[in-house]
Design a protein around this motif. Structure first.
Motif, PDB file in Angstrom:
ATOM      1  N   GLN A  66      -2.460  -0.454 -10.925  1.00  0.00           N
ATOM      2  CA  GLN A  66      -2.972  -1.492 -11.806  1.00  0.00           C
ATOM      3  C   GLN A  66      -1.886  -2.451 -12.297  1.00  0.00           C
ATOM      4  N   THR A  67      -0.650  -2.275 -11.871  1.00  0.00           N
ATOM      5  CA  THR A  67       0.424  -3.163 -12.287  1.00  0.00           C
ATOM      6  C   THR A  67       0.084  -4.611 -11.903  1.00  0.00           C
ATOM      7  N   VAL A  85       6.762  -1.875 -12.618  1.00  0.00           N
ATOM      8  CA  VAL A  85       5.806  -0.779 -12.415  1.00  0.00           C
ATOM      9  C   VAL A  85       5.937   0.300 -13.492  1.00  0.00           C
ATOM     10  N   LEU A  86       7.143   0.807 -13.689  1.00  0.00           N
ATOM     11  CA  LEU A  86       7.321   1.905 -14.641  1.00  0.00           C
ATOM     12  C   LEU A  86       7.016   1.489 -16.085  1.00  0.00           C
ATOM     13  N   PRO A  87       7.510   0.347 -16.557  1.00  0.00           N
ATOM     14  CA  PRO A  87       7.144  -0.029 -17.930  1.00  0.00           C
ATOM     15  C   PRO A  87       5.647  -0.216 -18.114  1.00  0.00           C
ATOM     16  N   TYR A  88       4.977  -0.804 -17.106  1.00  0.00           N
ATOM     17  CA  TYR A  88       3.542  -1.022 -17.239  1.00  0.00           C
ATOM     18  C   TYR A  88       2.780   0.304 -17.290  1.00  0.00           C
ATOM     19  N   GLY A  89       3.208   1.266 -16.492  1.00  0.00           N
ATOM     20  CA  GLY A  89       2.468   2.525 -16.416  1.00  0.00           C
ATOM     21  C   GLY A  89       2.958   3.605 -17.348  1.00  0.00           C
ATOM     22  N   ARG A  99      -5.219  -2.091  -4.042  1.00  0.00           N
ATOM     23  CA  ARG A  99      -3.764  -2.224  -4.008  1.00  0.00           C
ATOM     24  C   ARG A  99      -3.359  -3.433  -4.822  1.00  0.00           C
ATOM     25  N   ALA A 100      -2.269  -3.275  -5.595  1.00  0.00           N
ATOM     26  CA  ALA A 100      -1.831  -4.376  -6.429  1.00  0.00           C
ATOM     27  C   ALA A 100      -0.464  -4.894  -6.034  1.00  0.00           C
ATOM     28  N   ARG A 101       0.245  -4.222  -5.138  1.00  0.00           N
ATOM     29  CA  ARG A 101       1.597  -4.640  -4.802  1.00  0.00           C
ATOM     30  C   ARG A 101       1.575  -5.653  -3.663  1.00  0.00           C
ATOM     31  N   PRO A 102       2.569  -6.485  -3.614  1.00  0.00           N
ATOM     32  CA  PRO A 102       2.610  -7.459  -2.524  1.00  0.00           C
ATOM     33  C   PRO A 102       3.067  -6.801  -1.238  1.00  0.00           C
TER      34      PRO A 102
END
Length: 688
Positions: A208-209, A232-236, A385-388
């Protein structure tokens, strides 16, 4: 269980059908009856949770009164039926805390690494399959974990325990000695069991980032690992914290696997690598068969302590998850929960990049590519998928691409390799279990094994089978399904279509609590209410009642999520034709969501078919065929109880039957999981 969100946002109630003035009396009566029915189902759920607490307290009072002086501090033995009573809950509670702490210390970093590998590093076409492999760990019944642990893991834990002692031996609890069936070994088993829960939730959180944050990090010249640290890590952070707490709650209530692995003692265990220790859930399973009135009360009292602890843990997880929904600049971390309001001042590290507009991303040759077009973005969203797809390899300075330094590249490559290593580490237990169960269980798995019972079969004799256990497993799971599915769907309909106010919030909260309810507590409740208070028999129907409690939250949560996916346009079209609300729900909404609901039901059935602990408490074990689950004094066998009652045999023939029963149980549960996923994939919105 895996893949199910820890909590769900209470949905906005759907508005009603036609204007009230245009409805005739029959229509209004139908709507009133239907809304009353779904509200009654919601209230039943609250009454069920209240009854669990009340009956545990009531039945525990007598045992606590005879030993209230040292009910928490007594050590040495468990003899509550002696005069005076000798038992203490504190030592078992301490063992529960120690094993769960060891489990979370091992499982959390591995699960996060697995989630990062699947979402950030693995090829896109393989990501879903790799996630499915990890989820298969959750499909292995706890009785099979216990069988694998006592017969395979414990003999191989000598080296691992010695390694831990060599590294951490300066800490007293990790000092050297005789290694074996210790709380450390039990912690390793629990770590494997809770790993798919943490990994599944973390995976969903990382997916969901926001795409803008990821692309902004790349546009600033971040390597992949730096992008993960920045975005990614701060968001999750909050979601992963919630997943860890939920995994901890699951470890607290695990019963059979721990009971089979531990060398039980009734002292406060201080040497974690040496034999000894106990947990509340394991003690209940081991002692209940020899307990009388006071003894049963003592075990129920310890179950009450476990229920309160898991309730508080789930409450903590819900609080963390709720805060994950706050604005990003106010999101709390796991540890900020313990610091109170000061946590609100914390902001995400990536907040500085959150407002950076997505920039064109350079490709491997240094040429600039345009941002993904809307069609590509929609395809990513449809795939979850949310990553490029592209990774930047340098910072942009004017029109010149500045490559990262070799140190940064090396650090990023090392981080990627570490995530691959965690995935391999997570898959090894699954491969080991499957290899062991298949290699040892395939010999006796034949037609006779499926069509005969163990009646008049001695442990040393070959032949016999588990037909009686297959029949008992299917009947008890079927009865539980018949009770849980209607109630669960009605509660889900109430939450989605009618839920508002205090009642809806309370129902949503207690559904989350039930998701983490230890199975042994469900068994203790049925024992207290159905068998001790109402003087009913310990037959298959009692087992079905316990399984119904465990299945109910799975059905509610999965049905709720499916009902929320039904487009409002379908409801509006039905209302526009003058169809009353209750007919719209029963003829349009539920049929539309039915494939997803069926998937959730099958996952619930798969979960309860592997349960052992509650069945041991409320169903007498028999070795012969009993097709009637309502029969009076006759009990009923299930596949898990056959494994539990035969695994200690020293006879080769009995061992073969134990492994074959374990193989058969895994095949049934994995088939149900696979069918459920195929249905979910087949009916996935947007699938061509």
């Amino acid at each position: 269980m895996s893949g199910i969100a820890p909590t769900a946002t209470r949905p906005t109630p759907r508005r009603g059908g036609s204007d009230a003035n245009s409805l005739n009396s029959g229509t209004r009566r139908g709507d009133a009856v239907f809304s009353g029915t779904v509200r009654a189902a919601a209230i039943f759920l609250l009454l069920l949770m209240a009854a669990i607490a009340i009956f545990l307290i009531w039945r525990a009072t007598n045992a606590l009164s005879v030993n209230k002086a040292n009910v928490l501090t007594y050590t040495g033995q468990w003899a509550p039926d002696d005069s005076p009573a000798k038992f203490g809950i504190g030592a078992a509670a301490w063992g529960t805390l120690v094993t769960s702490t060891i489990a979370i210390a091992i499982a959390a970093p591995v699960a996060i690494g697995v989630s990062l590998f699947i979402t950030q590093y693995a090829p896109r076409r393989l990501a879903q399959a790799l996630g499915f492999i990890i989820d298969m760990l959750a499909a292995v019944p706890s009785i099979v974990y216990g069988l694998w642990g006592i017969l395979f893991l414990v003999p191989h834990m000598q080296g691992a325990s010695q390694f831990v002692s060599d590294i951490l031996g300066w800490i007293p609890m990790f000092s050297s000695g005789i290694f074996g069936r210790s709380v450390f070994t039990a912690g390793v088993i629990l770590a494997i069991m809770i790993l798919p829960i943490i990994a599944a939730i973390s995976r969903e959180v990382f997916l969901q980032t926001p795409r803008e944050q990821v692309e902004a990090a790349y546009a600033l010249g971040a390597t992949r690992w730096e992008m993960i640290k920045l975005a990614v890590l701060p968001y999750g952070r909050s979601g992963v914290g919630s997943a860890i707490v939920l995994g901890f709650g699951r470890a607290l209530g695990e019963t059979i696997a721990v009971a089979m692995v531990l060398s039980v003692s009734y002292n406060f265990v201080t040497k974690w690598l040496q034999p000894g220790g106990n947990t509340i859930a394991a003690n209940i399973a081991l002692q209940f068969g020899s307990a009388f009135k006071v003894g049963q009360g003592a075990l129920i009292a310890s179950g009450l302590v476990l229920f309160v602890v898991t309730f508080l843990v789930n409450l903590l997880a819900r609080r963390i998850t709720a805060r994950a929904g706050t604005p990003e600049d106010e999101r709390w971390s796991l540890f900020s929960v313990f610091r109170g309001g000061r946590g609100r001042s914390m902001s995400m590290e990536s907040s500085s990049t959150a407002n950076v507009e997505a920039a064109d991303v350079p490709d491997r040759r240094g040429a600039f590519e345009a941002k993904d077009d809307p069609g590509e973005v929609a395809a990513d969203d449809a795939a979850g998928r949310a990553r490029p797809r592209r990774a930047a390899h340098g910072a942009i300075g004017g029109d010149v691409l500045v490559s990262p330094s070799p140190t940064r590249r090396l650090r990023s490559g090392f981080a990627g390799g570490a995530t691959v290593a965690t995935f391999v580490l997570a898959v090894l237990p699954l491969l080991s279990i499957l290899w062991l169960v298949i290699s040892r269980g395939v010999h006796a798995l034949n037609v006779d094994f499926l069509t005969h019972s163990l009646r008049n079969i001695d442990e040393s004799q070959t032949g016999g089978g588990v037909y009686h256990a297959i029949l008992g497993t299917l009947e008890q799971a079927g009865l539980a399904t018949l009770m849980a599915v209607p109630i669960g769907i009605l509660v889900a309909v109430y939450l989605v279509e009618y839920g508002r106010g205090v009642l809806a919030k309370a129902v949503t909260f207690f559904v989350d609590v039930m998701m983490g309810l230890p199975s042994i507590v469900a068994g203790l409740f049925i024992l207290s209410l159905w068998i001790i208070t109402l003087h009913q028999y310990a037959n298959g129907f009692a087992g079905a009642l316990a399984l119904m409690i465990l299945m109910l939250p799975v059905v509610i949560r999965s049905s709720e999520e499916m009902l929320k996916l039904v487009p409002d346009s379908l409801r509006e079209a039905s209302y526009a034709l003058g169809v009353p609300k209750w007919r719209t729900i029963t003829r349009v909404v539920i049929p539309t969501a039915l494939p997803g609901i069926v998937t959730g039901v099958m996952l619930g059935v798969a979960r309860v078919m592997g349960e052992t602990a509650p069945i041991l408490l409320v169903v007498s074990y028999v070795a012969y065929i009993n097709p009637n689950p309502f029969s009076g004094v006759q009990g009923q066998a299930t596949l898990p109880t056959v494994i539990y009652n035969t695994y200690t045999s020293s006879e080769h023939a009995s061992n073969d039957r134990t492994w074959s029963a374990a193989l058969l149980l895994i095949i049934i549960i994995m088939l149900l999981n696979i069918i459920a996923r195929i249905i979910a994939w087949w009916k996935k919105p947007g699938r061509a």
